[in-house]
Every structure is written in C-alpha cells, then in structure tokens.
Design a protein around this motif. Structure first.
Motif, PDB file in Angstrom:
ATOM      1  N   GLY A 136      -5.252   8.756 -18.418  1.00 11.55           N
ATOM      2  CA  GLY A 136      -5.275   7.702 -17.414  1.00 11.55           C
ATOM      3  C   GLY A 136      -6.393   7.841 -16.404  1.00 11.55           C
ATOM      4  O   GLY A 136      -6.532   7.026 -15.505  1.00 11.55           O
ATOM      5  N   GLY A 137      -7.225   8.850 -16.534  1.00  8.30           N
ATOM      6  CA  GLY A 137      -8.298   9.098 -15.573  1.00  8.30           C
ATOM      7  C   GLY A 137      -9.583   8.333 -15.834  1.00  8.30           C
ATOM      8  O   GLY A 137     -10.465   8.281 -14.981  1.00  8.30           O
ATOM      9  N   ARG A 138      -9.733   7.740 -16.995  1.00  6.42           N
ATOM     10  CA  ARG A 138     -10.959   7.002 -17.316  1.00  6.42           C
ATOM     11  C   ARG A 138     -10.672   5.983 -18.400  1.00  6.42           C
ATOM     12  O   ARG A 138      -9.618   6.015 -19.037  1.00  6.42           O
ATOM     13  N   ALA A 139     -11.588   5.098 -18.644  1.00  4.32           N
ATOM     14  CA  ALA A 139     -11.504   4.078 -19.699  1.00  4.32           C
ATOM     15  C   ALA A 139     -10.159   3.373 -19.701  1.00  4.32           C
ATOM     16  O   ALA A 139      -9.550   3.160 -20.741  1.00  4.32           O
ATOM     17  N   THR A 140      -9.705   2.974 -18.511  1.00  4.81           N
ATOM     18  CA  THR A 140      -8.377   2.364 -18.415  1.00  4.81           C
ATOM     19  C   THR A 140      -8.318   0.993 -19.071  1.00  4.81           C
ATOM     20  O   THR A 140      -7.236   0.540 -19.439  1.00  4.81           O
ATOM     21  N   GLY A 141      -9.441   0.330 -19.244  1.00  4.74           N
ATOM     22  CA  GLY A 141      -9.449  -0.974 -19.895  1.00  4.74           C
ATOM     23  C   GLY A 141      -9.468  -0.905 -21.409  1.00  4.74           C
ATOM     24  O   GLY A 141      -9.413  -1.922 -22.087  1.00  4.74           O
ATOM     25  N   LEU A 142      -9.537   0.281 -21.950  1.00  3.61           N
ATOM     26  CA  LEU A 142      -9.618   0.477 -23.394  1.00  3.61           C
ATOM     27  C   LEU A 142      -8.274   0.164 -24.039  1.00  3.61           C
ATOM     28  O   LEU A 142      -7.228   0.629 -23.600  1.00  3.61           O
ATOM     29  N   THR A 143      -8.297  -0.648 -25.083  1.00  2.00           N
ATOM     30  CA  THR A 143      -7.064  -0.972 -25.806  1.00  2.00           C
ATOM     31  C   THR A 143      -7.319  -0.895 -27.300  1.00  2.00           C
ATOM     32  O   THR A 143      -8.458  -0.898 -27.758  1.00  2.00           O
ATOM     33  N   ASP A 144      -6.262  -0.822 -28.049  1.00  3.28           N
ATOM     34  CA  ASP A 144      -6.315  -0.926 -29.514  1.00  3.28           C
ATOM     35  C   ASP A 144      -7.314   0.002 -30.195  1.00  3.28           C
ATOM     36  O   ASP A 144      -8.235  -0.440 -30.870  1.00  3.28           O
ATOM     37  N   VAL A 145      -7.155   1.295 -30.008  1.00  5.85           N
ATOM     38  CA  VAL A 145      -7.978   2.263 -30.725  1.00  5.85           C
ATOM     39  C   VAL A 145      -7.506   2.293 -32.180  1.00  5.85           C
ATOM     40  O   VAL A 145      -6.307   2.308 -32.447  1.00  5.85           O
ATOM     41  N   THR A 146      -8.441   2.280 -33.114  1.00  5.37           N
ATOM     42  CA  THR A 146      -8.093   2.368 -34.535  1.00  5.37           C
ATOM     43  C   THR A 146      -8.783   3.561 -35.165  1.00  5.37           C
ATOM     44  O   THR A 146      -9.874   3.959 -34.747  1.00  5.37           O
ATOM     45  N   LEU A 147      -8.145   4.102 -36.176  1.00  3.31           N
ATOM     46  CA  LEU A 147      -8.643   5.263 -36.906  1.00  3.31           C
ATOM     47  C   LEU A 147      -8.955   4.787 -38.317  1.00  3.31           C
ATOM     48  O   LEU A 147      -8.051   4.438 -39.066  1.00  3.31           O
ATOM     49  N   ASN A 148     -10.240   4.737 -38.674  1.00  2.92           N
ATOM     50  CA  ASN A 148     -10.665   4.194 -39.975  1.00  2.92           C
ATOM     51  C   ASN A 148     -11.563   5.188 -40.699  1.00  2.92           C
ATOM     52  O   ASN A 148     -12.095   6.103 -40.091  1.00  2.92           O
TER      53      ASN A 148
END
Length: 185
Positions: A164-176
């Motif tokens: 929660g300390g950075r990149a708070t706007g990041l959503t939907d990480v995918t592993l491909n």
C-alpha cells in the motif's frame, strides 16, 4: 497439470523426510498397500492386474518408460501425506509461501504511466493468507488460471504496491507467459 500445480507438487516433494521406494518391487508393494488390490494399482498405472503381480513377484523387472514414470508419479503423489499436510498448514497459518518466477507481468495502471507487460524475474514472499487461498483453490479443483490469479494478486499487493506504500492506482495484475515458476514453503 498446470504450471502452478506442478510447482506445488515439486514443493511438496522437497518436504519428504524419507525418500520413497526406488525399486520397482518396492514401489509396487507400496502402491498395493495404499490402493488395496492389484486391480486398483493396474487401473492407476494403466496396465493389467497380471502385470502388477509380475512386477510384485519380480518376474517382470523393466516396465516401459512411460509405465515406469506413471508408477513413480503414483508413489510420489501418495508418499508422506501427513508431512505434506503439516507443511501446507504451517505455510497457510504462519510462514507463508515464497514464489520465484520469470514471467510476463501485465497490469492496468492510471493514465500517464506505462502499463506495458514485460518479463520480470521475481522472488516474492507472500503472506500466509495467499498460501491458504492457493492450497484451497488447488484442493477444490481450481484451474491453473485461477491459481495464477491468486499469485498475481499477491505480487500486486506485496511487490508492486509494497503493502500500500506505492502504485496505489495499479489494478488487475496478470501473470502470463511463465518461463518457470517455483514455490517454497
């Protein structure tokens, strides 16, 4: 089996406190004790009950390579179930799980930042609740894609957002495009 399932199997095998039987007679004897009959063992490994009895007696010593692999796999899947369960319970309640991978990570990010997926080599220790979710998903027959989602969510929280300390706007990480994935717990 998917990549995540294979990684969990490898991690389970590392937990063995005693090596499984190596000889054909020893492996067949173990499977007979576990499954109860030559017929059940035969169905498991794809041969006839007569072949199983020949292996047990030592009359047939060299099964085809594909059958030998099935025998070895059947033994390893059943070997030391209490040791496996204890390690998984410990990972799910206190120690967590370490995931090492080289894969393409994609994500959705706010406007003005890059969201291009790229290969990364990461080793991340995920907290116990991710291990618990991963084992539960595996035991309930979840797809490899669902298990990837759990790991990707953990990477998003722990690695990309640093709790929660950075990149708070990041959503939907995918592993491909997984090159390799290894688990340790």
């Amino acid at each position: 089996m998917g990549e995540i399932e294979d990684a969990i199997e490898r991690a389970d095998r590392e937990a063995f406190t005693k090596e499984p039987p190596k000889t054909l007679k020893g492996q067949i004897g173990y499977l007979l004790r576990q499954l109860g009959s030559a017929k059940a063992v035969a169905q498991e490994i794809g041969v006839t009950a007569d072949s199983v009895n020949r292996y047990r007696r030592g009359a047939r010593k060299h099964p085809r390579p594909d059958i030998a692999a099935k025998i070895d796999n059947a033994v390893r899947q059943r070997w030391q179930p209490l040791v496996r369960k204890r390690r998984q319970r410990q990972a799910a309640t206190s120690t967590g799980i370490t995931v090492e991978t080289r894969a393409r990570f994609g994500y959705t990010a706010p406007v003005g930042t890059t969201d291009d997926g790229r290969f990364r080599r990461l080793t991340v220790h995920l907290p116990p609740h991710y291990a618990q979710r991963l084992f539960h998903a595996r035991n309930t027959g979840a797809s490899d894609q669902e298990m990837r989602g759990i790991i990707a969510e953990g990477f998003k929280e722990i690695y990309f957002q640093d709790g929660g300390g950075r990149a708070t706007g990041l959503t939907d990480v995918t592993l491909n495009d997984i090159d390799y994935l290894d688990l340790d717990y």
